[in-house]
Scaffold this active site. Structure first.
Site, PDB file in Angstrom:
ATOM      1  N   MET A  63     -12.958 -12.282 -10.665  1.00 32.44           N
ATOM      2  CA  MET A  63     -12.557 -12.000  -9.287  1.00 32.44           C
ATOM      3  C   MET A  63     -11.497 -13.006  -8.837  1.00 32.44           C
ATOM      4  SD  MET A  63     -14.257  -9.315  -8.394  1.00 32.44           S
ATOM      5  CE  MET A  63     -13.624  -9.291  -6.703  1.00 32.44           C
TER       6      MET A  63
ATOM      7  N   HIS B 137     -17.475  -0.969 -10.527  1.00 35.83           N
ATOM      8  CA  HIS B 137     -17.690  -2.395 -10.259  1.00 35.83           C
ATOM      9  C   HIS B 137     -18.872  -2.536  -9.308  1.00 35.83           C
ATOM     10  CE1 HIS B 137     -15.871  -6.295  -8.277  1.00 35.83           C
ATOM     11  NE2 HIS B 137     -16.993  -6.531  -8.930  1.00 35.83           N
TER      12      HIS B 137
ATOM     13  N   GLY C 257      -6.200  -8.893  -4.472  1.00 36.09           N
ATOM     14  CA  GLY C 257      -4.886  -9.423  -4.098  1.00 36.09           C
ATOM     15  C   GLY C 257      -3.799  -9.223  -5.139  1.00 36.09           C
TER      16      GLY C 257
ATOM     17  N   MET D  15     -20.852  -1.482  -3.181  1.00 39.19           N
ATOM     18  CA  MET D  15     -21.333  -2.651  -2.423  1.00 39.19           C
ATOM     19  C   MET D  15     -22.613  -2.306  -1.686  1.00 39.19           C
ATOM     20  SD  MET D  15     -17.735  -3.749  -0.752  1.00 39.19           S
ATOM     21  CE  MET D  15     -16.293  -4.076  -1.756  1.00 39.19           C
TER      22      MET D  15
ATOM     23  N   GLY E 113     -11.389  -5.258   0.564  1.00 42.88           N
ATOM     24  CA  GLY E 113     -10.031  -5.088   0.063  1.00 42.88           C
ATOM     25  C   GLY E 113      -9.062  -5.849   0.964  1.00 42.88           C
ATOM     26  N   GLY E 114      -7.837  -5.962   0.513  1.00 42.34           N
ATOM     27  CA  GLY E 114      -6.784  -6.521   1.361  1.00 42.34           C
ATOM     28  C   GLY E 114      -6.816  -8.026   1.558  1.00 42.34           C
TER      29      GLY E 114
ATOM     30  N   ASP F 222      -9.285  -8.840 -10.222  1.00 39.39           N
ATOM     31  CA  ASP F 222      -9.559  -7.966  -9.089  1.00 39.39           C
ATOM     32  C   ASP F 222      -9.431  -8.750  -7.792  1.00 39.39           C
ATOM     33  OD1 ASP F 222     -10.517  -6.035  -7.362  1.00 39.39           O
ATOM     34  OD2 ASP F 222     -12.545  -5.983  -8.196  1.00 39.39           O
TER      35      ASP F 222
ATOM     36  N   ASP G 111     -15.570   0.516  -6.343  1.00 42.67           N
ATOM     37  CA  ASP G 111     -16.272  -0.657  -5.825  1.00 42.67           C
ATOM     38  C   ASP G 111     -17.552  -0.272  -5.102  1.00 42.67           C
ATOM     39  OD1 ASP G 111     -14.584  -2.958  -6.457  1.00 42.67           O
ATOM     40  OD2 ASP G 111     -13.076  -1.948  -5.221  1.00 42.67           O
TER      41      ASP G 111
HETATM   42  C1  DX5 Z   1     -13.235  -6.550  -3.580  1.00 37.41           C
HETATM   43  C2  DX5 Z   1     -13.115  -5.402  -4.538  1.00 37.41           C
HETATM   44  C3  DX5 Z   1     -11.730  -5.110  -4.949  1.00 37.41           C
HETATM   45  C4  DX5 Z   1     -10.814  -4.683  -3.837  1.00 37.41           C
HETATM   46  C5  DX5 Z   1      -9.414  -5.011  -4.228  1.00 37.41           C
HETATM   47  O1  DX5 Z   1     -14.581  -6.842  -3.405  1.00 37.41           O
HETATM   48  O2  DX5 Z   1     -13.864  -5.671  -5.714  1.00 37.41           O
HETATM   49  O3  DX5 Z   1     -11.706  -4.156  -6.005  1.00 37.41           O
HETATM   50  O4  DX5 Z   1     -10.921  -3.326  -3.532  1.00 37.41           O
HETATM   51  O5  DX5 Z   1      -8.589  -4.733  -3.155  1.00 37.41           O
HETATM   52  P1  DX5 Z   1      -7.119  -5.321  -3.009  1.00 37.41           P
HETATM   53  O6  DX5 Z   1      -6.342  -4.881  -4.216  1.00 37.41           O
HETATM   54  O7  DX5 Z   1      -6.657  -4.711  -1.747  1.00 37.41           O
HETATM   55  O8  DX5 Z   1      -7.250  -6.817  -2.967  1.00 37.41           O
HETATM   56 ZN    ZN Z   2     -13.592  -4.383  -7.504  1.00 36.68          ZN
END
Ligand code: DX5
Ligand code: ZN
Length: 222
Positions: free
Chosen positions: A136, A65, A176, A36, A143-144, A174, A34
């Site tokens: 998404m 990503h 949760g 960002m 995450g989380g 992607d 990921d």
């Molecule tokens: C969010 C990311 C995801 C994230 C997923 O912007 O693109 O890839 O890391 O994390 P979980 O699986 O913890 O939701």
């Molecule tokens: Zn991602």
């Protein structure tokens, strides 16, 4: 076939090499990376230098990503770093068709991603040209977060279009994803499941990957 793509965002950032090796040994298919930029999303993660450093240490499919504004500015850097798949957000890019061509011309698989507020209709015109669609199931950035069940009809709409037109396009979700949500997304037609916290924070990553995989495989789209 269900592919499991643990997201490195949930790894221990002081031990990225070890954590990558750990989930590779645990049976992961892709390593989801990921990226960002603090502009497209309100968070900053890591970039091509980190991905390039990990590349020689792993045989996993590197699934990058990009959550960055104007991804065309940096795509060459991620190709050089060793990406196998590059996904970029439709919301962040002015000329998605041109960027898909650039990525594929480099021998890298191209994917387009859409955030929760972007409808299925926006991604449909690109599905014939990409290797993967990323839907998404949380707002990108962290995450989380909690899985958004209201994305399920969107996954299904994309799956219906892909099947109806016999397209060779994976459908990735992607955000949760865990044992409870995996069967919901697989039933809707997703076949690449990103799972960050669920896999990296599990006591037994191998069991977690196997459990997510079988929960999805036992409840496939039909
Ligand atoms: C969010 C990311 C995801 C994230 C997923 O912007 O693109 O890839 O890391 O994390 P979980 O699986 O913890 O939701
Ligand atoms: Zn991602």
């Amino acid at each position: 076939m269900i592919y499991i793509a643990p997201s490195l965002l949930a790894a221990d950032f002081t031990r990225l090499g070890e954590d990558t090796a750990r989930i590779e040994a645990a049976g992961a298919d892709f390593l989801h990376l990921d990226v960002m930029d603090g502009i497209f999303v309100p968070n900053i993660s890591f970039g091509p230098a980190v991905i390039g450093a990990l590349r020689p240490q792993s045989k996993l499919v590197f699934d990058v990503h990009l959550m960055i504004t104007a991804p065309e500015r940096y795509v060459d850097r991620f190709i050089k770093a060793g990406a196998d798949i590059i996904s970029f957000h439709l919301e962040a890019c002015e000329d998605p068709a041109a960027l898909i061509k650039t990525i594929k011309a480099a021998g890298v698989k191209a994917a387009v991603a859409i955030s929760p507020d972007t409808p299925a209709e926006a991604i449909i015109p690109y599905l014939a040209d990409v290797d993967m669609a990323l839907i998404m199931t949380v707002y990108p950035g962290f995450g989380g977060q909690k899985f958004m069940a209201d994305m399920l009809p969107k996954i299904k709409a994309v799956r219906e279009y892909v099947d109806k037109n016999s397209l060779d396009c994976l459908i990735q979700v992607d955000g949760g994803i865990d044992v409870a949500t995996a069967p919901l997304v697989s039933a809707a037609g997703a076949n690449v499941l990103v799972a960050g916290s669920a896999v990296f924070h599990a006591d037994d990553a191998k069991k977690k990957i196997a459990d997510i995989r079988s929960a999805a495989a036992n409840n496939l789209y039909k």
